[in-house]
Scaffold this motif. Structure first.
Motif, PDB file in Angstrom:
ATOM      1  N   LEU A   1       0.950  -2.153   1.739  1.00 18.09           N
ATOM      2  CA  LEU A   1       2.206  -1.400   1.684  1.00 18.09           C
ATOM      3  C   LEU A   1       2.737  -1.337   0.259  1.00 18.09           C
ATOM      4  O   LEU A   1       3.259  -0.297  -0.183  1.00 18.09           O
ATOM      5  N   GLY A   2       2.605  -2.450  -0.478  1.00 12.78           N
ATOM      6  CA  GLY A   2       3.037  -2.434  -1.869  1.00 12.78           C
ATOM      7  C   GLY A   2       2.239  -1.452  -2.700  1.00 12.78           C
ATOM      8  O   GLY A   2       2.805  -0.692  -3.507  1.00 12.78           O
ATOM      9  N   ILE A   3       0.914  -1.427  -2.499  1.00 12.52           N
ATOM     10  CA  ILE A   3       0.076  -0.469  -3.222  1.00 12.52           C
ATOM     11  C   ILE A   3       0.421   0.959  -2.814  1.00 12.52           C
ATOM     12  O   ILE A   3       0.436   1.878  -3.644  1.00 12.52           O
ATOM     13  N   GLY A   4       0.710   1.151  -1.539  1.00 12.35           N
ATOM     14  CA  GLY A   4       1.054   2.482  -1.061  1.00 12.35           C
ATOM     15  C   GLY A   4       2.279   3.055  -1.748  1.00 12.35           C
ATOM     16  O   GLY A   4       2.360   4.273  -1.983  1.00 12.35           O
ATOM     17  N   TYR A   5       3.245   2.202  -2.067  1.00 12.84           N
ATOM     18  CA  TYR A   5       4.435   2.671  -2.771  1.00 12.84           C
ATOM     19  C   TYR A   5       4.195   2.787  -4.279  1.00 12.84           C
ATOM     20  O   TYR A   5       4.749   3.682  -4.931  1.00 12.84           O
ATOM     21  N   LEU A   6       3.396   1.880  -4.832  1.00 15.75           N
ATOM     22  CA  LEU A   6       3.140   1.929  -6.277  1.00 15.75           C
ATOM     23  C   LEU A   6       2.163   3.031  -6.664  1.00 15.75           C
ATOM     24  O   LEU A   6       2.139   3.460  -7.821  1.00 15.75           O
ATOM     25  N   ARG A   7       1.341   3.463  -5.720  1.00 19.31           N
ATOM     26  CA  ARG A   7       0.358   4.543  -5.977  1.00 19.31           C
ATOM     27  C   ARG A   7       0.640   5.710  -5.040  1.00 19.31           C
ATOM     28  O   ARG A   7      -0.084   5.929  -4.064  1.00 19.31           O
ATOM     29  N   PRO A   8       1.709   6.457  -5.282  1.00 20.33           N
ATOM     30  CA  PRO A   8       2.084   7.560  -4.374  1.00 20.33           C
ATOM     31  C   PRO A   8       1.069   8.696  -4.427  1.00 20.33           C
ATOM     32  O   PRO A   8       0.191   8.743  -5.295  1.00 20.33           O
ATOM     33  N   ASP A   9       1.222   9.623  -3.481  1.00 15.73           N
ATOM     34  CA  ASP A   9       0.327  10.783  -3.446  1.00 15.73           C
ATOM     35  C   ASP A   9       0.769  11.839  -4.454  1.00 15.73           C
ATOM     36  O   ASP A   9       1.701  11.623  -5.256  1.00 15.73           O
TER      37      ASP A   9
END
Length: 288
Positions: free
Chosen positions: A216-224
């Motif tokens: 989840l942290g990576i998902g927010y730090l690496r947005p689309d």
């Protein structure tokens, strides 16, 4: 009541028939020893340290050797905290996976405040009362996590999301949330290291949760490309969150089900290097 353990006298002192002076009773050494053996606590208690500690058991939320709760005044608070964590995590993880087209996670706010937050925090405080440092730290911390997470999500309340986005746009909020989740990933990793000598079920709970926070942290730090949290990574985090929720329920059931209320106990899966596997000794609480 057997003759060996007679019924205790009332705590109020006896008085003479004229109501003047109280009658005092001297306790013999035998009576003192019997009271200490029977009550098992207080200044008269004589604890056999060789027998006071039992094997690691996930249902007690204690990865190391722990003291049995059977002689305590308090019930085991771990299943309550585990269930509060499990249900809140279950709901949020389903939303993160896009179940039934739900994209807004506002429904989690009430559950995060009331059950995953408040109830789990109270369970953590009771873990401190029964002497379980690990359980007190973990349950209280994750209770605080859910309360803080609910504060962030509260619509129109604390305006945290709006204030961050007003200062730097959606990217600033994504970075802030990503760092927030990565901090919880670090904390969960610390707890995970403390479960390596316990049981597989207990270890898997923190392993799945650790991966959840990481993804989840990576998902927010690496947005689309559109600047939104990366949907594929968020869904992966939701999947591991579901596994963490069911692992928490599993450990909770292990702490609730026993010979007094269940026809079965949960199977045990100790690591080969754990104290139980090495000693091959069975214990009454070996029910994870």
């Amino acid at each position: 009541m057997s003759a060996e353990h007679p019924i205790e006298k009332d705590m109020a002192p006896e008085v003479e028939s004229n109501g003047t002076a109280p009658i005092t009773h001297e306790m013999s050494a035998e009576d003192t020893a019997r009271a200490a053996a029977r009550f098992g606590y207080g200044p008269m208690a004589q604890v056999n340290t060789a027998e006071a500690n039992l094997r690691p058991f996930g249902g007690e939320f204690q990865p190391g050797l722990y003291k049995s709760v059977e002689q305590r005044k308090f019930a085991n608070p771990a299943p309550l905290g585990l269930c509060a964590f499990a249900l809140t995590t279950f709901l949020l993880s389903l939303i993160n996976m896009g179940t039934r087209g739900i994209t807004a996670n506002n429904i989690v706010v009430s559950l995060a405040f009331g059950y995953g937050g408040l109830v789990q925090l109270l369970a953590g405080m009771w873990e401190m009362a029964v002497g379980n440092t690990f359980g007190a730290t973990a349950l209280s911390s994750y209770g605080g996590f859910w309360i803080s997470f609910a504060i962030v999500l509260t619509p129109g309340g604390f305006e945290i999301v709006d204030s961050i986005e007003a200062a730097g746009g959606e990217s600033m909020f994504n970075n802030s949330m990503g760092l927030y989740l990565m901090g919880w990933f670090i904390f969960t990793t610390i707890l995970l290291l403390c479960t390596l000598r316990s049981t597989v079920a207990f270890f898997l709970l923190f392993f799945f949760l650790d991966l959840t926070f990481l993804l989840l942290g990576i998902g927010y730090l690496r947005p689309d490309a559109a600047g939104a949290p990366n949907p594929s990574i968020i869904k992966a985090g939701g999947f591991f969150g579901l596994l963490a929720a069911f692992a928490a329920w599993y450990n909770a059931l292990a702490g609730i089900a026993d010979s007094s209320n269940s026809f079965f106990i949960m199977p045990v899966a100790h690591f080969p290097w754990s104290p139980t596997a090495r000693s091959r000794a069975k214990t009454p609480r070996e029910t994870v």
